[in-house]
Design a protein around this motif. Structure first.
Motif, PDB file in Angstrom:
ATOM      1  N   ASN A 108       2.870   0.315  -8.246  1.00 16.42           N
ATOM      2  CA  ASN A 108       1.340   0.456  -8.630  1.00 16.42           C
ATOM      3  C   ASN A 108       0.279   0.256  -7.412  1.00 16.42           C
ATOM      4  OD1 ASN A 108       1.293  -0.067 -11.560  1.00 16.42           O
ATOM      5  ND2 ASN A 108       2.388  -1.737 -11.169  1.00 16.42           N
ATOM      6  N   GLY A 155       2.659  -0.489 -16.033  1.00 19.88           N
ATOM      7  CA  GLY A 155       1.862  -0.639 -14.641  1.00 19.88           C
ATOM      8  C   GLY A 155       0.675  -0.333 -14.682  1.00 19.88           C
ATOM      9  N   GLU A 156      -0.387  -1.167 -14.148  1.00 19.89           N
ATOM     10  CA  GLU A 156      -1.888  -0.688 -14.269  1.00 19.89           C
ATOM     11  C   GLU A 156      -2.064   0.450 -13.229  1.00 19.89           C
ATOM     12  OE1 GLU A 156      -6.045  -2.848 -12.990  1.00 19.89           O
ATOM     13  OE2 GLU A 156      -4.235  -3.924 -13.017  1.00 19.89           O
ATOM     14  N   GLY A 157      -1.690   0.259 -12.144  1.00 22.58           N
ATOM     15  CA  GLY A 157      -1.893   1.519 -11.099  1.00 22.58           C
ATOM     16  C   GLY A 157      -1.441   2.904 -11.590  1.00 22.58           C
ATOM     17  N   MET A 158      -0.135   2.886 -12.050  1.00 21.90           N
ATOM     18  CA  MET A 158       0.407   4.110 -12.722  1.00 21.90           C
ATOM     19  C   MET A 158      -0.214   4.586 -13.731  1.00 21.90           C
ATOM     20  SD  MET A 158       3.280   4.584 -10.443  1.00 21.90           S
ATOM     21  CE  MET A 158       4.709   5.252 -11.064  1.00 21.90           C
ATOM     22  N   SER A 212       0.393   4.803  -6.557  1.00 18.58           N
ATOM     23  CA  SER A 212       0.555   5.755  -7.702  1.00 18.58           C
ATOM     24  C   SER A 212       0.172   6.844  -7.428  1.00 18.58           C
ATOM     25  CB  SER A 212      -0.341   4.972  -8.681  1.00 18.58           C
ATOM     26  OG  SER A 212      -1.662   4.792  -8.513  1.00 18.58           O
ATOM     27  N   ARG A 224      -0.384   0.546 -22.892  1.00 16.75           N
ATOM     28  CA  ARG A 224       0.134  -0.324 -22.118  1.00 16.75           C
ATOM     29  C   ARG A 224       1.439  -1.136 -22.837  1.00 16.75           C
ATOM     30  NH1 ARG A 224      -2.805  -1.942 -17.784  1.00 16.75           N
ATOM     31  NH2 ARG A 224      -0.983  -2.907 -16.758  1.00 16.75           N
TER      32      ARG A 224
END
Length: 255
Positions: free
Chosen positions: A16, A77-80, A19, A95
């Motif tokens: 993340n 994952g938030e970033g991905m 990314s 998510r």
């Protein structure tokens, strides 16, 4: 004493932070992979309902969509996930992770884990994947594995081991969880891509081995490796060699 679960969680979360780098430099997958999946399905991917689990930045998601599949991406994952939304704004995304899928029973014709099944607990992820599949649906798990039958690839793996120790041994040639007890390997598909030495090193740097390592230790390897590769490939380009390991299974009647 090392905690394998904590280490796996830390490695998975490390993506993340990188990314965009991951999306830019990681390899995709060859057409022969999707042809093998279509053969298992008994039909083209056009119109197939796909749940792409651990979709990351959407590398496989985009390829599945390009073949006409209706793809739902699942990414923890938030970033991905943010990178996937940026690059594939029209793709449905939820998510979640493979151990507890936020999807209805029988919602998919095909469930895919592209380079992601080893981040799950197979004892939980397999029943979840089969639950989400329709009867007769296909589960596809695959990994790009560096092909160490080529001398320069094997030599680089040896240097990773020497530089990073035990952590380096797990990089590339072996991915924990790939060989699942429930199903043997279905296909091994060799392929390659040509890119600059610097882009190859950027690909290396996107792996969790480098993302969780001491920054100075990681950079030292990359600097040394750049010098070695430019000696070996004076035109500044390398042919990255891979074998895609593919496991295809069908939803059991009792799932």
């Amino acid at each position: 004493m090392p905690n394998p679960l904590a280490d796996r969680t830390r490695r998975a979360a490390s993506f993340n932070t990188a990314s965009a780098h991951y999306a830019k430099y990681r390899p995709s997958y060859p057409p022969a992979l999707y042809e093998a999946v279509e053969e298992a399905l008994g039909r083209p991917l056009a119109g197939v309902r796909v749940a792409d689990i651990g979709a990351g930045t959407g590398i496989a998601t985009a390829q599945l969509h390009a073949r006409g599949a209706h793809v739902l991406a699942v990414e923890p994952g938030e970033g991905m996930a943010a990178e996937l939304r940026r690059s594939l704004p029209g793709t449905p995304l939820v998510r979640g992770d493979g151990n507890a899928l936020p999807l209805a029973d029988g919602a998919a014709d095909l469930v895919t884990f592209a380079q992601s099944f080893h981040w799950t607990d197979p004892g939980r992820a397999l029943p979840e994947a089969y639950r989400v599949l329709r009867p007769g649906g296909v589960l596809a798990r695959w990994w790009n594995i560096s092909d160490s039958s080529h001398t320069w690839v094997a030599d680089q793996a040896d240097r990773l081991l020497a530089h990073f120790g035990r952590e380096g041994a797990a990089h590339g040639a072996h991915i924990p969880g790939r060989a699942d007890a429930d199903a043997p390997l279905t296909h091994r598909i060799p392929w390659s891509r040509r890119l600059t030495v610097d882009d190859h090193l950027a690909n290396l740097a996107s792996h969790s081995l480098f993302l969780v390592a001491d920054a100075a230790l990681a950079q030292d390897f990359l600097d040394r490796e750049r010098a070695r590769l430019l000696q070996l490939f004076p035109d500044g380009h390398v042919e990255e060699r891979y074998v895609v390991d593919l496991v295809l299974t069908t939803r059991p009647a009792s799932a």
